[in-house]
Design an enzyme around this catalytic site. Structure first.
Site, PDB file in Angstrom:
ATOM      1  N   GLN A 141       5.980  10.677   7.642  1.00 43.88           N
ATOM      2  CA  GLN A 141       5.443   9.452   7.888  1.00 43.88           C
ATOM      3  C   GLN A 141       6.448   8.357   7.199  1.00 43.88           C
ATOM      4  OE1 GLN A 141       2.169   8.655   5.793  1.00 43.88           O
ATOM      5  NE2 GLN A 141       1.582   6.693   7.108  1.00 43.88           N
ATOM      6  N   SER A 144       5.923   3.348   4.217  1.00 45.34           N
ATOM      7  CA  SER A 144       6.077   2.567   2.903  1.00 45.34           C
ATOM      8  C   SER A 144       7.550   2.222   2.382  1.00 45.34           C
ATOM      9  CB  SER A 144       5.498   3.109   1.678  1.00 45.34           C
ATOM     10  OG  SER A 144       3.973   3.675   2.176  1.00 45.34           O
ATOM     11  N   SER A 176       6.546  11.654   1.850  1.00 41.50           N
ATOM     12  CA  SER A 176       6.070  13.013   1.312  1.00 41.50           C
ATOM     13  C   SER A 176       6.987  14.134   2.296  1.00 41.50           C
ATOM     14  CB  SER A 176       4.729  13.493   1.579  1.00 41.50           C
ATOM     15  OG  SER A 176       3.898  12.061   1.050  1.00 41.50           O
ATOM     16  N   GLU A 259      -4.838   9.229   9.223  1.00 41.04           N
ATOM     17  CA  GLU A 259      -4.738   9.647   7.733  1.00 41.04           C
ATOM     18  C   GLU A 259      -6.027   9.424   6.845  1.00 41.04           C
ATOM     19  OE1 GLU A 259      -2.050   6.652   5.618  1.00 41.04           O
ATOM     20  OE2 GLU A 259      -1.507   8.318   4.222  1.00 41.04           O
ATOM     21  N   SER A 383      -5.094   2.733  -1.390  1.00 45.02           N
ATOM     22  CA  SER A 383      -5.434   2.723  -2.952  1.00 45.02           C
ATOM     23  C   SER A 383      -7.010   2.370  -2.845  1.00 45.02           C
ATOM     24  CB  SER A 383      -4.680   1.736  -3.562  1.00 45.02           C
ATOM     25  OG  SER A 383      -5.093   0.333  -3.102  1.00 45.02           O
ATOM     26  N   GLU A 385      -8.533   0.039  -4.636  1.00 38.96           N
ATOM     27  CA  GLU A 385      -8.949  -1.129  -4.548  1.00 38.96           C
ATOM     28  C   GLU A 385      -9.058  -1.457  -2.765  1.00 38.96           C
ATOM     29  OE1 GLU A 385      -6.564  -0.022  -6.568  1.00 38.96           O
ATOM     30  OE2 GLU A 385      -7.608  -0.433  -8.607  1.00 38.96           O
TER      31      GLU A 385
HETATM   32  C1  LIG Z   1       0.765  10.857  -3.187  1.00 39.69           C
HETATM   33  C2  LIG Z   1       1.407   9.656  -2.546  1.00 39.69           C
HETATM   34  C3  LIG Z   1       2.027  10.181  -1.279  1.00 39.69           C
HETATM   35  C4  LIG Z   1       2.607   9.375  -0.425  1.00 39.69           C
HETATM   36  N1  LIG Z   1       3.208   9.702   0.781  1.00 39.69           N
HETATM   37  C5  LIG Z   1       3.494   8.778   1.635  1.00 39.69           C
HETATM   38  C6  LIG Z   1       4.240   8.934   2.885  1.00 39.69           C
HETATM   39  O1  LIG Z   1       4.313  10.299   3.234  1.00 39.69           O
HETATM   40  N2  LIG Z   1       4.651   7.914   3.616  1.00 39.69           N
HETATM   41  C7  LIG Z   1       4.609   6.883   3.448  1.00 39.69           C
HETATM   42  O2  LIG Z   1       4.946   5.870   4.221  1.00 39.69           O
HETATM   43  N3  LIG Z   1       4.046   6.335   2.079  1.00 39.69           N
HETATM   44  C8  LIG Z   1       3.503   7.285   1.524  1.00 39.69           C
HETATM   45  N4  LIG Z   1       2.902   6.849   0.266  1.00 39.69           N
HETATM   46  C9  LIG Z   1       2.805   5.631  -0.367  1.00 39.69           C
HETATM   47  C10 LIG Z   1       1.570   4.823  -0.163  1.00 39.69           C
HETATM   48  O3  LIG Z   1       1.006   4.652   1.227  1.00 39.69           O
HETATM   49  C11 LIG Z   1       1.519   3.461  -0.985  1.00 39.69           C
HETATM   50  O4  LIG Z   1       1.971   3.815  -2.297  1.00 39.69           O
HETATM   51  C12 LIG Z   1       0.311   2.841  -0.679  1.00 39.69           C
HETATM   52  O5  LIG Z   1       0.075   2.264   0.294  1.00 39.69           O
HETATM   53  C13 LIG Z   1       0.272   1.483  -1.878  1.00 39.69           C
HETATM   54  O6  LIG Z   1       1.400   0.838  -1.793  1.00 39.69           O
HETATM   55  P1  LIG Z   1       2.339   0.503  -3.205  1.00 39.69           P
HETATM   56  O7  LIG Z   1       2.722   1.740  -3.765  1.00 39.69           O
HETATM   57  O8  LIG Z   1       3.136  -0.287  -2.696  1.00 39.69           O
HETATM   58  O9  LIG Z   1       1.329  -0.482  -4.022  1.00 39.69           O
HETATM   59  P2  LIG Z   1       0.939  -1.976  -3.640  1.00 39.69           P
HETATM   60  O10 LIG Z   1       0.461  -2.049  -2.402  1.00 39.69           O
HETATM   61  O11 LIG Z   1       1.992  -2.812  -4.284  1.00 39.69           O
HETATM   62  O12 LIG Z   1      -0.402  -1.898  -4.750  1.00 39.69           O
HETATM   63  C14 LIG Z   1      -0.219  -2.157  -6.272  1.00 39.69           C
HETATM   64  C15 LIG Z   1      -1.582  -2.270  -6.559  1.00 39.69           C
HETATM   65  O13 LIG Z   1      -2.230  -3.682  -6.124  1.00 39.69           O
HETATM   66  C16 LIG Z   1      -3.496  -3.280  -5.327  1.00 39.69           C
HETATM   67  N5  LIG Z   1      -3.758  -3.944  -4.162  1.00 39.69           N
HETATM   68  C17 LIG Z   1      -2.706  -4.213  -3.360  1.00 39.69           C
HETATM   69  N6  LIG Z   1      -3.234  -4.918  -2.443  1.00 39.69           N
HETATM   70  C18 LIG Z   1      -4.437  -5.309  -2.662  1.00 39.69           C
HETATM   71  C19 LIG Z   1      -5.470  -6.039  -2.295  1.00 39.69           C
HETATM   72  N7  LIG Z   1      -5.574  -6.761  -1.106  1.00 39.69           N
HETATM   73  N8  LIG Z   1      -6.761  -6.230  -3.058  1.00 39.69           N
HETATM   74  C20 LIG Z   1      -6.895  -5.550  -4.172  1.00 39.69           C
HETATM   75  N9  LIG Z   1      -6.083  -4.674  -4.727  1.00 39.69           N
HETATM   76  C21 LIG Z   1      -4.931  -4.677  -4.223  1.00 39.69           C
HETATM   77  C22 LIG Z   1      -3.477  -1.803  -5.239  1.00 39.69           C
HETATM   78  O14 LIG Z   1      -4.519  -1.100  -5.171  1.00 39.69           O
HETATM   79  C23 LIG Z   1      -2.585  -1.315  -6.281  1.00 39.69           C
HETATM   80  O15 LIG Z   1      -3.086  -0.780  -7.476  1.00 39.69           O
HETATM   81  C24 LIG Z   1       2.519   7.876  -0.796  1.00 39.69           C
HETATM   82  C25 LIG Z   1       1.895   7.627  -1.817  1.00 39.69           C
HETATM   83  C26 LIG Z   1       1.332   8.603  -2.752  1.00 39.69           C
HETATM   84  C27 LIG Z   1       0.825   8.142  -3.964  1.00 39.69           C
END
Ligand SMILES: Cc1cc2nc3c(=O)[nH]c(=O)nc-3n(C[C@H](O)[C@H](O)[C@H](O)COP(=O)(O)OP(=O)(O)OC[C@H]3O[C@@H](n4cnc5c(N)ncnc54)[C@H](O)[C@@H]3O)c2cc1C
Length: 419
Positions: A141, A144, A176, A259, A383, A385
């Protein structure tokens, strides 16, 4: 196709499993015996990974060739055409046997394949779906990006039309399993003049195509399950488009819904991920079994895991009875991560400094990978949140977050300055 009763199907599956796999023995945890590894992410060397992948593929091929690889899939594409409840029955029966680790296929079959089935051309469905369900190819996928996670619609990878092809450039992150994937589902920006949720398009991309570069990311648990994936002018045929041009948000939502359902339903609140027997023995072994605070923590965890498992079961039973599940599946992922976080805290309280230095003592430092893996679970697949926002708005009916900007072109938004 002749109707197969549940009873006949059960007998068929058991005959297949008996002929090809070994029944699991009764698992009894004894302190100090066997492996002390406890992980949430599968940490292994690239060689071990390759070897396990081969075994996993061989098992899927065997299942598929026996008519059990795509049980609820449409017969015209190689599926068996049986109700989805037969899929769950197969999984329940298979869990009683030792079979190769199937986690390699989780994202491809749980999320990418249903999206291809819903949005791809017939040619792409025929080309990829049977091969995915047979385990011949693996999918990942590609959503991100460094500047787009929870707010996925801010993504900036671009696809530009060039005759019968598209040229894709940009960077994805946290992908992943990209290191062993053959295809990926990618969402790209195709029209920055439209508002951010509108100018997006989904594609199936060949992970072996020129211009695709996969770079591993090492996580704090020590392994490298995730990757950065760079696309430099990668050519994607137009018939590999998912849905209409600029309708990629609908495509992404199909994947994200699958998902959450896959993570929530599969996790059973964490009951399958951590063993109460192991945690209880941990407490006993370190002479803390009479500590009232630790006892309370352990029992609370037991209660929470049981509630999560039963809530999950209620949702699955509703689906089986043809009813729409209520909020159970929305809360399932949150329950899973909360329970895993509590289990990690309990382990930290019992082990204290034994968790920080490897003395070679069985069942101590090895918990590290579990403890360090739990924060990742709180982020993946929505997440905590973001899920709380969804629950408060859609389940509890609380006031909504400020709405999305549905009018400003993406290129005029602050996030889109590079777009
Ligand atoms: C184990 C793992 C596997 C993954 N595998 C994949 C994959 O295969 N393919 C892929 O595309 N992605 C993958 N991801 C990525 C995952 O989808 C993103 O990490 C996730 O969407 C969060 O985005 P970010 O890391 O940019 O954090 P951000 O979106 O920047 O968030 C940062 C912080 O802000 C908070 N936050 C954000 N928006 C809000 C809101 N509206 N209200 C309150 N709080 C908020 C979040 O909860 C978090 O604490 C994976 C992540 C992990 C940890």
């Amino acid at each position: 196709m002749a109707e197969v009763t549940e009873e006949a199907f059960r007998a068929e599956v058991l005959a297949f499993l008996d002929a090809n796999a070994t029944p699991r023995g009764e698992e009894k945890f004894v302190w100090g015996e066997g492996s002390d590894r406890v992980t949430l992410f599968d940490e292994k060397s690239r060689d071990a990974e390759r070897h396990q992948l081969e075994q996993a593929k061989a098992w899927r091929a065997k299942r598929y060739d026996a008519g059990l690889g795509w049980i609820s899939g449409p017969p015209e594409l190689g599926g068996r055409g049986l109700p989805a409840s037969y899929d769950r029955l197969y999984s329940a029966l298979e869990s009683r046997y030792e079979v190769p680790n199937q986690s390699f296929f989780g994202i491809g079959l749980g999320m990418v394949a249903p999206t291809i089935q819903a949005h791809a051309s017939d040619e792409v469905k025929r080309r990829y779906l049977p091969a995915m369900y047979r385990g011949d190819i693996v999918g990942c996928q590609l959503f991100s990006e460094p500047g787009a996670g929870s707010d996925l619609a801010s993504l900036q990878s671009r696809a530009v039309r060039d005759g019968d092809e598209w040229r894709v450039s940009g960077q994805k992150v946290w992908t992943s399993g990209a290191q062993y994937s053959d295809i990926g589902e990618i969402i790209c920006r195709t029209d920055p003049d439209q508002p951010k949720h509108k100018g997006l398009t989904g594609f199936v991309v060949d992970m072996h195509a020129p211009g695709v570069e996969v770079r591993p990311l090492r996580q704090m648990t020590g392994g490298a399950s995730f990757n950065e994936v760079f696309f430099t002018d990668v050519r994607v045929p137009d018939d590999h488009r998912l849905g209409d041009v600029n309708s990629g948000w609908t495509v992404a939502l199909t994947t994200l819904m699958n998902e959450r359902a896959a993570i929530g339903a599969g996790g059973a609140g964490g009951a399958g991920l951590v063993s109460m027997a192991r945690l209880t023995e941990l407490l006993r072994h370190f002479g803390s079994a009479s500590d009232p605070v630790l006892r309370q923590e352990l029992v609370q965890l037991h209660v929470d895991l049981t509630v999560a498992r039963l809530t999950n079961q209620r949702a699955l039973d509703k689906i089986k009875a043809g009813q729409a599940p209520g909020p159970e599946l929305t809360t399932a992922k949150l329950a899973l991560t909360q329970n895993m976080t509590r289990a990690a805290e309990f382990v930290c309280h019992v082990l204290g400094p034994r968790l920080t230095a490897d003395t070679g003592e069985w069942g101590t430092y090895a918990w590290n990978q579990f403890v360090l893996g739990t924060p990742g679970m709180r982020i993946a697949g929505g997440s905590d949140e973001v899920l709380r926002n969804i629950i408060s708005e859609r389940v509890l009916g609380l006031p909504k977050e400020p709405g999305i900007d549905s009018k400003t072109p993406f290129r005029d938004l602050k996030v889109g300055t590079q777009g």
